[in-house]
Scaffold this motif. Structure first.
Motif: not given
Length: 198
Positions: A161-187
């Motif tokens: 995967v590339t930085k661009e692909e990961v960054a794009t997937r991260c932006t899909l979470g901007d629509n909240g928890d009802r979004s599809n194809r979001v990335l869950h990140v563990a910290f």
């Protein structure tokens, strides 16, 4: 055999869990009561008494009387056997850990450092944690390589995967928890330790 049955009956009745009203008992169990009276009248057992009943009474004490459906539920019995011992030990360990946490900040801070939080990645997080995308790229690619390392025919075949692909997937979470194809990140504190797509 009559004496053994006598011992059992008198011990059970002495506990009181079947009531202590002898008239009611005689009405419900006439043959058992008749047997107990016949054994008590035996001349050879004149000084015998009710040894098992007295022994139980001394060890256990009087049990509560019979319950009705309107009574509150009784307390749960303490677990017995190996499971009970383990549960008691776990309880002791939890209490000890709590005490350690209260006594000094060192232990509490260590426990806080071990806490994992999982959140949906967003573009706001990318702005707040600029290294997050790079950390995710390394983590995802390393994980993908690691899962096929023992399969000779697949070695080196996994697409990175590339930085661009990961960054794009991260932006899909901007629509909240009802979004599809979001990335869950563990910290773990501020460090990325895992992720999963949903």
């Amino acid at each position: 055999a009559d004496l053994a049955l006598y011992d059992c009956l008198t011990a059970i009745w002495a506990l009181g869990c079947h009531g202590r009203d002898e008239v009611e008992r005689a009405r419900q169990f006439p043959f058992l009561c008749a047997l107990v009276k016949a054994v008590e009248r035996q001349s050879s057992l004149a000084g015998y008494g009710r040894p098992h009943a007295e022994d139980l009474d001394a060890k256990v004490g009087m049990l509560p009387g019979p319950r009705s459906p309107t009574d509150p539920p009784p307390p749960c019995p303490a677990p017995s056997g190996r499971r009970g011992r383990l549960e008691r030990r776990l309880s002791e360990v939890r209490e000890a850990l709590l005490k350690l946490g209260d006594e000094g900040k060192g232990e509490g801070e260590r426990r806080k450092a071990d806490t994992i939080s999982v959140v949906i990645a967003t573009s706001k997080m990318i702005a707040e944690k600029p290294k997050m995308v790079d950390e995710l790229v390394v983590l995802i690619n390393h994980s993908n390589e690691d899962c096929i390392k023992d399969v000779p025919s697949r070695k080196g075949s996994h697409k990175h995967v590339t930085k661009e692909e990961v960054a794009t997937r991260c932006t899909l979470g901007d629509n909240g928890d009802r979004s599809n194809r979001v990335l869950h990140v563990a910290f773990q504190q501020d460090r990325v330790v895992g992720c999963i797509s949903s």
